[in-house]
Structure formats: C-alpha cells, structure tokens
Design a protein around this motif. Structure first.
Motif, mmCIF file in Angstrom:
data_model
loop_
_atom_site.group_PDB
_atom_site.id
_atom_site.type_symbol
_atom_site.label_atom_id
_atom_site.label_comp_id
_atom_site.label_asym_id
_atom_site.label_seq_id
_atom_site.Cartn_x
_atom_site.Cartn_y
_atom_site.Cartn_z
ATOM 1 N N ALA A 119 42.150 29.685 53.454
ATOM 2 C CA ALA A 119 41.104 30.742 53.775
ATOM 3 C C ALA A 119 39.815 30.248 54.312
ATOM 4 C CB ALA A 119 40.945 31.294 52.320
ATOM 5 N N ALA A 120 39.710 28.774 53.844
ATOM 6 C CA ALA A 120 38.231 28.333 54.257
ATOM 7 C C ALA A 120 38.470 28.045 55.720
ATOM 8 C CB ALA A 120 38.084 26.841 53.208
ATOM 9 N N ALA A 121 39.582 27.540 56.044
ATOM 10 C CA ALA A 121 39.572 27.193 57.317
ATOM 11 C C ALA A 121 39.448 28.454 58.283
ATOM 12 C CB ALA A 121 41.190 26.582 57.577
ATOM 13 N N LEU A 122 40.343 29.398 57.973
ATOM 14 C CA LEU A 122 39.960 30.703 58.671
ATOM 15 C C LEU A 122 38.382 31.045 58.982
ATOM 16 C CD1 LEU A 122 41.072 32.934 60.917
ATOM 17 C CD2 LEU A 122 41.730 34.000 58.634
ATOM 18 N N GLY A 123 37.865 31.139 57.812
ATOM 19 C CA GLY A 123 36.466 31.516 57.825
ATOM 20 C C GLY A 123 35.742 30.715 58.647
ATOM 21 N N GLY A 124 35.763 29.169 58.403
ATOM 22 C CA GLY A 124 34.967 28.042 59.327
ATOM 23 C C GLY A 124 35.331 28.208 60.649
ATOM 24 N N LEU A 125 36.636 28.750 61.020
ATOM 25 C CA LEU A 125 37.053 28.886 62.350
ATOM 26 C C LEU A 125 36.135 30.078 63.047
ATOM 27 C CD1 LEU A 125 38.535 28.089 64.939
ATOM 28 C CD2 LEU A 125 40.345 29.634 64.223
ATOM 29 N N LEU A 126 36.086 31.103 62.372
ATOM 30 C CA LEU A 126 35.348 32.426 62.879
ATOM 31 C C LEU A 126 34.055 32.045 62.890
ATOM 32 C CD1 LEU A 126 37.264 35.216 60.849
ATOM 33 C CD2 LEU A 126 37.237 34.719 63.352
ATOM 34 N N PHE A 175 32.581 29.137 63.626
ATOM 35 C CA PHE A 175 32.482 28.234 64.712
ATOM 36 C C PHE A 175 32.524 28.968 66.088
ATOM 37 C CE2 PHE A 175 34.427 25.504 67.921
ATOM 38 C CZ PHE A 175 33.756 24.503 68.140
ATOM 39 N N LEU A 176 33.264 30.045 66.211
ATOM 40 C CA LEU A 176 33.348 30.818 67.407
ATOM 41 C C LEU A 176 32.457 31.784 67.679
ATOM 42 C CD1 LEU A 176 37.408 31.476 67.235
ATOM 43 C CD2 LEU A 176 36.136 30.009 68.440
ATOM 44 N N GLY A 177 31.419 32.007 66.566
ATOM 45 C CA GLY A 177 30.422 32.782 66.694
ATOM 46 C C GLY A 177 30.514 33.935 66.062
ATOM 47 N N ALA A 178 31.428 34.222 65.126
ATOM 48 C CA ALA A 178 31.354 35.230 64.001
ATOM 49 C C ALA A 178 30.232 35.206 62.952
ATOM 50 C CB ALA A 178 32.617 35.518 63.484
ATOM 51 N N GLY A 179 29.764 36.422 62.543
ATOM 52 C CA GLY A 179 28.812 36.425 61.414
ATOM 53 C C GLY A 179 29.471 36.181 60.072
ATOM 54 N N PRO A 180 28.562 35.784 58.984
ATOM 55 C CA PRO A 180 28.925 35.673 57.766
ATOM 56 C C PRO A 180 29.950 36.503 57.108
ATOM 57 C CG PRO A 180 26.586 35.052 57.901
ATOM 58 C CD PRO A 180 27.081 35.768 59.021
ATOM 59 N N LEU A 181 29.650 38.118 57.522
ATOM 60 C CA LEU A 181 30.417 38.985 57.055
ATOM 61 C C LEU A 181 31.745 38.957 57.354
ATOM 62 C CD1 LEU A 181 30.539 41.699 55.176
ATOM 63 C CD2 LEU A 181 29.702 42.973 57.098
ATOM 64 N N LEU A 182 31.946 38.883 58.812
ATOM 65 C CA LEU A 182 33.371 39.009 59.285
ATOM 66 C C LEU A 182 34.254 37.477 58.739
ATOM 67 C CD1 LEU A 182 35.535 40.088 60.943
ATOM 68 C CD2 LEU A 182 34.493 38.562 62.827
ATOM 69 N N ALA A 196 33.495 36.256 55.634
ATOM 70 C CA ALA A 196 34.150 36.638 54.434
ATOM 71 C C ALA A 196 35.097 37.372 54.179
ATOM 72 C CB ALA A 196 32.727 37.129 53.867
ATOM 73 N N VAL A 197 35.103 38.482 55.074
ATOM 74 C CA VAL A 197 36.398 39.383 55.009
ATOM 75 C C VAL A 197 37.658 38.676 55.519
ATOM 76 C CG1 VAL A 197 37.455 41.457 56.158
ATOM 77 C CG2 VAL A 197 34.881 41.436 55.666
ATOM 78 N N ALA A 198 37.748 37.698 56.456
ATOM 79 C CA ALA A 198 38.900 36.968 56.908
ATOM 80 C C ALA A 198 39.459 35.989 55.602
ATOM 81 C CB ALA A 198 38.483 36.283 58.257
ATOM 82 N N THR A 199 38.286 35.405 55.055
ATOM 83 C CA THR A 199 38.381 34.588 54.046
ATOM 84 C C THR A 199 39.219 35.180 52.922
ATOM 85 O OG1 THR A 199 36.574 33.370 54.591
ATOM 86 C CG2 THR A 199 37.459 33.095 52.342
ATOM 87 N N ALA A 200 38.624 36.601 52.380
ATOM 88 C CA ALA A 200 39.197 37.364 51.317
ATOM 89 C C ALA A 200 40.626 37.711 51.861
ATOM 90 C CB ALA A 200 38.280 38.259 50.909
ATOM 91 N N ALA A 201 40.751 37.861 52.878
ATOM 92 C CA ALA A 201 42.208 38.651 53.490
ATOM 93 C C ALA A 201 43.270 37.406 53.339
ATOM 94 C CB ALA A 201 42.147 38.962 54.895
ATOM 95 N N VAL A 202 43.025 36.114 53.644
ATOM 96 C CA VAL A 202 44.081 34.886 53.656
ATOM 97 C C VAL A 202 44.934 35.059 52.127
ATOM 98 C CG1 VAL A 202 44.322 32.481 53.719
ATOM 99 C CG2 VAL A 202 42.934 33.660 55.349
ATOM 100 N N PRO A 203 43.990 34.817 51.158
ATOM 101 C CA PRO A 203 44.911 34.682 49.798
ATOM 102 C C PRO A 203 45.853 36.033 49.652
ATOM 103 C CG PRO A 203 42.574 34.236 49.530
ATOM 104 C CD PRO A 203 42.594 34.547 50.928
#
Length: 268
Positions: free
Chosen positions: A57-64, A66-73, A75-82
C-alpha cells in the motif's frame, strides 16, 4: 475438521507462514495444513502478512506521489490496496458484523443476518464512515510528508493483523462450529500473543524514530490504541454473539487499522 483442543506442541513456522499468507492475503500461497497447530503458527505470523500488505500500500501511494499525484489520490490508492490484497474480505466482515450487531436481535438471528450475502443499512453506513476516515487520515499524513504517509500505511496494516493475533488467543470462543473463526479461535497462547504485540509496538516505535522522539511515542500509541479498540469490539461481539466468526475477525482488522490511522494524524 480441526481438533477442538489446542495442541500444545510448537508452532510449525513454515506451515504457519503459509497459513497466514494463504488465508489473510490473495497471494498464491498454498495452505498445506489446516489443523490447529498450523492455525496457531499462522495467527502468530499474522502481523507479517500485515507488514507485506502495508508495504505494498505504501509503495503504491509513494509511487503516485513521485509521479505528481496529490495526497488525496495517494491516500485513496493506499486505502484500496489492503482491500484488493484481501479480496475485500475484511471490509465485508466489518459490514456483516455491523449488520448483525446493529440488528439488535438475539445471537442466533444476528449470526444468520451476518451470513447473508447482502449488506444492510448498518453495514453500508459503517463502510462509508470507516473508508472516509481511513482516506482522510492517510491524506493528512501524506500532506505532512511522503514518509509519514508511508509509515501510516505500514503501521495501520500491521496493527490490523495484530488485532487478529490477539483475538485468536486462548479463552476466546468461536460463535459457530465451522468456518475460519472456528478454525483459529483460541489457538494462540496468551503469552505468545502478548509477545507478538510487544514486538509490533516496538517496531512501530522504531519506525517513528525517523521523525523524532514524539513520533516514537505516537507510533507506538497508535498500535496500542488500535488493539484496544479492537479488543473492545471483540468483547462486545463475544457477549452478543457468543464468540468470534470470520466476519468478526474482518471487523476487528478494519477497526484496528482505522484507529491506528486516526491516532497517527493527531497532534501534528
């Protein structure tokens, strides 16, 4: 069918790891043993499965980020991974537990409601508020710094699985004679559960050390608060339902994860 009496022999760690990752994640891990000895090892290893889930979950959030996404996006991706790595079983268990408890019916009827495939109003509202809380807390953590967001993702997922270890301790009965709840209920020695809990608290504090002394205490407190909230729910479910079920375990995991995230975003 697993034996009703816990086997006092040492936990088989290879089988326990397979049990933990095979039942608590979607990873293609073949569970070779389904007896109570393997279940004990699996529930003692549950936080390791949480560590992997949180890391992904952290890896996907960190990747987004790094690619320029904001904190909200992020966060959504991080919550979706589990949710994805558990096929949504913990969220489904949370919803079913909310419907059963919210019905106000006797234990037998509440358990029947929990087994139904549909989700009632209590389940829908609980899922809505829990997911909103998780995303909001993660967004705040990512907004502070990418590293704090990654720590929150890992700590919350690990604390969620620690709640399962503690719920599987001796003395906690199963509400039904079948299912995952019955397979793991009461398999973990209390001393072993507490030792694993101490290790997770210490590891969380070590992760917080990268940000300063205050974060050591906050990360450790997040785990303690998470398992306390899960314990309160566990005791309520045991009183109302007569014990634990697979759905209750899912509810405990999501309760612990959400509590940890809320604590980690307080006091900034």
């Amino acid at each position: 069918m697993p034996s009703a009496n816990p086997d006092p022999s040492p936990a088989p760690w290879p089988d326990g790891l397979r049990f933990a990752f095979g039942t608590l994640t979607v990873l293609p891990v073949r569970v070779t043993r389904w007896d109570r000895e393997a279940a004990r090892g699996g529930m003692l290893c549950a936080p390791l499965a949480g560590l992997l889930v949180g890391g992904c979950a952290a890896a996907l959030g960190g990747l987004l980020l790094f690619l320029g996404a904001g904190p909200l996006l992020a966060a959504v991706a991080t919550a979706a991974v589990p949710a994805a790595l558990t096929r949504g079983l913990h969220l489904d268990g949370l919803a079913d537990t909310a419907d059963g408890l919210g019905s106000g019916k006797p234990a037998e009827d509440a358990l029947r409601i929990m087994k139904q495939s549909d989700i009632g109003p209590f389940g829908v509202l609980t899922l809505l508020f829990v997911l909103l809380a998780q995303v909001a807390a993660l967004a705040q953590a990512y907004g502070d710094s990418w590293a704090r967001g990654l720590l929150a993702a890992v700590v919350s997922a690990t604390a969620a699985r620690l709640a399962l270890t503690l719920a599987a301790r001796r003395g906690v009965p199963a509400a039904r004679p079948e299912g995952l709840g019955a397979a793991v209920a009461g398999v973990v020695p209390t001393g072993g559960a507490l030792a694993v809990a101490a290790g997770v608290v210490a590891a969380a504090g070590a992760g917080g050390a990268f940000f300063g002394a205050y974060d050591i205490a906050r990360a450790a407190l997040a785990v303690l608060a998470a398992v306390t909230a899960a314990e309160l729910l566990l005791r309520h479910c045991t009183r109302r339902l007569g014990g634990v079920t697979g759905d209750v375990f899912g509810g405990l995991a999501e309760t612990a994860a959400t509590t940890a995230l809320v604590v980690l975003c307080l006091g900034r």
